[in-house]
Design an enzyme around this catalytic site. Structure first.
Site, PDB file in Angstrom:
ATOM      1  N   ASP A 237     -49.645  37.406  25.259  1.00  0.00           N
ATOM      2  CA  ASP A 237     -49.773  36.447  24.162  1.00  0.00           C
ATOM      3  C   ASP A 237     -48.978  36.939  22.958  1.00  0.00           C
ATOM      4  O   ASP A 237     -48.602  38.114  22.874  1.00  0.00           O
ATOM      5  CB  ASP A 237     -51.257  36.300  23.806  1.00  0.00           C
ATOM      6  CG  ASP A 237     -51.481  35.383  22.627  1.00  0.00           C
ATOM      7  OD1 ASP A 237     -50.928  34.274  22.617  1.00  0.00           O
ATOM      8  OD2 ASP A 237     -52.212  35.792  21.701  1.00  0.00           O
TER       9      ASP A 237
ATOM     10  N   ASP B 262     -49.338  35.416  19.059  1.00  0.00           N
ATOM     11  CA  ASP B 262     -50.029  35.416  17.763  1.00  0.00           C
ATOM     12  C   ASP B 262     -51.390  36.093  17.829  1.00  0.00           C
ATOM     13  O   ASP B 262     -52.216  35.789  18.696  1.00  0.00           O
ATOM     14  CB  ASP B 262     -50.202  33.981  17.265  1.00  0.00           C
ATOM     15  CG  ASP B 262     -48.857  33.334  16.974  1.00  0.00           C
ATOM     16  OD1 ASP B 262     -48.121  33.873  16.136  1.00  0.00           O
ATOM     17  OD2 ASP B 262     -48.548  32.306  17.596  1.00  0.00           O
TER      18      ASP B 262
ATOM     19  N   ASN C 166     -55.846  37.615  22.858  1.00  0.00           N
ATOM     20  CA  ASN C 166     -56.997  37.765  21.966  1.00  0.00           C
ATOM     21  C   ASN C 166     -57.951  36.573  22.037  1.00  0.00           C
ATOM     22  O   ASN C 166     -59.057  36.634  21.491  1.00  0.00           O
ATOM     23  CB  ASN C 166     -56.530  37.928  20.511  1.00  0.00           C
ATOM     24  CG  ASN C 166     -55.964  36.638  19.952  1.00  0.00           C
ATOM     25  OD1 ASN C 166     -54.975  36.105  20.460  1.00  0.00           O
ATOM     26  ND2 ASN C 166     -56.586  36.100  18.909  1.00  0.00           N
TER      27      ASN C 166
END
Length: 278
Positions: free
Chosen positions: A114, A116, A225
């Site tokens: 990922d 961001d 996240n």
């Protein structure tokens, strides 16, 4: 198109909620139905948000059954028992998100990473110590996006590129994420980059369907996240804490030895199960 919709991320609790930022105040992968309807009303929607079409269906329905279509004659009619055999046309649903594995990556597992709040934090609000400032055009206006790199991200990416076939997979739009990846990945670690249009929009979340990558799932890892991003395949995930601006953070550095061990395993499930139950 609203500027915050370019970047899909969770809210930085330290930033003023009333300030213009790329955060929606919900989980990174969430987006309200009002915002979605507003975007659909614009003519630019069809070129930027093609991923929304057909994603209200059950996610299992997008997976191909693998059954070939009936054989047909040259004039389009179905074959009969006494007619000659015609090779069936392959189903177009067999197309995957990733290209064929390259020779240097043979034998490596696939790591989906990922962007961001996992590798970087970006904001439309000025950040004094930003590592990058990326101009992004939105509805004819240039907006500046301020990007902070997570501590140890350079060391992490270089090592992961040696051990895995690394793929960037973000729910953000390519017009923002692609130039950020150009600045972040100076070593060519990412073999492929996937953006919002490659996600499945499922129950208000942008989900990264690992079964559509074209890789054996027992050899795929996703580091993210946001649990909503890997809700289809939680057994393949390595969760990380959302990162905003803590320059003392060492999570990426601490994960390197674990991934070095995981790269030598036959499949990912045994070690990932132990990791998640720690």
């Amino acid at each position: 198109m609203d500027a915050p919709s370019i970047i899909t991320q969770v809210t930085n609790p330290k930033e003023d909620e009333s300030s213009q930022s790329p955060c929606s105040g919900r989980d990174k992968a969430s987006q309200s139905s009002f915002s979605l309807k507003k975007q659909r009303s614009r003519s630019i929607f069809s070129s930027l948000f093609c991923c929304f079409r057909g994603y209200d269906a059950d996610p299992t329905a997008i997976r191909s059954t693998g059954a070939p279509p009936p054989a047909v004659e040259e004039n389009g009619g179905l074959q009969k028992g006494d007619q000659r055999h015609v090779i069936p046309i392959p189903s177009p649903s067999a197309k995957y998100l990733l290209p064929e594995l390259k020779v240097p990556d043979y034998g490596k597992k696939c790591m989906v990473i990922d962007l961001d709040e996992t590798l970087v934090h970006s904001s439309f609000k000025p950040i004094s110590n930003a590592d990058f400032i990326v101009p992004v055009e939105i509805d004819g206006t240039i907006h500046q996006v301020y990007v902070l790199k997570r501590p140890h991200v350079d060391e992490f990416l270089q090592r992961m590129g040696q051990l895995f076939e690394c793929v960037l997979f973000t729910a953000s739009l390519a017009k923002y994420a692609d130039p950020v990846a150009d600045l972040l990945d100076r070593w060519g670690v990412f073999r492929a980059r996937l953006f919002r249009e490659s996600c499945v929009f499922h129950r208000g979340n942008y989900v990264k369907d690992l079964s559509q990558l074209g890789r054996e799932l027992s050899k795929v890892i996703i580091i993210d996240n946001s649990p909503a991003s890997y809700i289809f395949h939680p057994e393949n995930a390595v969760p990380v804490q959302s990162w905003f601006d803590d320059m003392g953070d060492t999570e990426l550095l601490d994960l390197i030895p674990f991934f070095e061990g995981l790269s030598r395993e036959e499949d990912v499930y045994g070690m990932l199960q132990k990791f998640c139950h720690r």
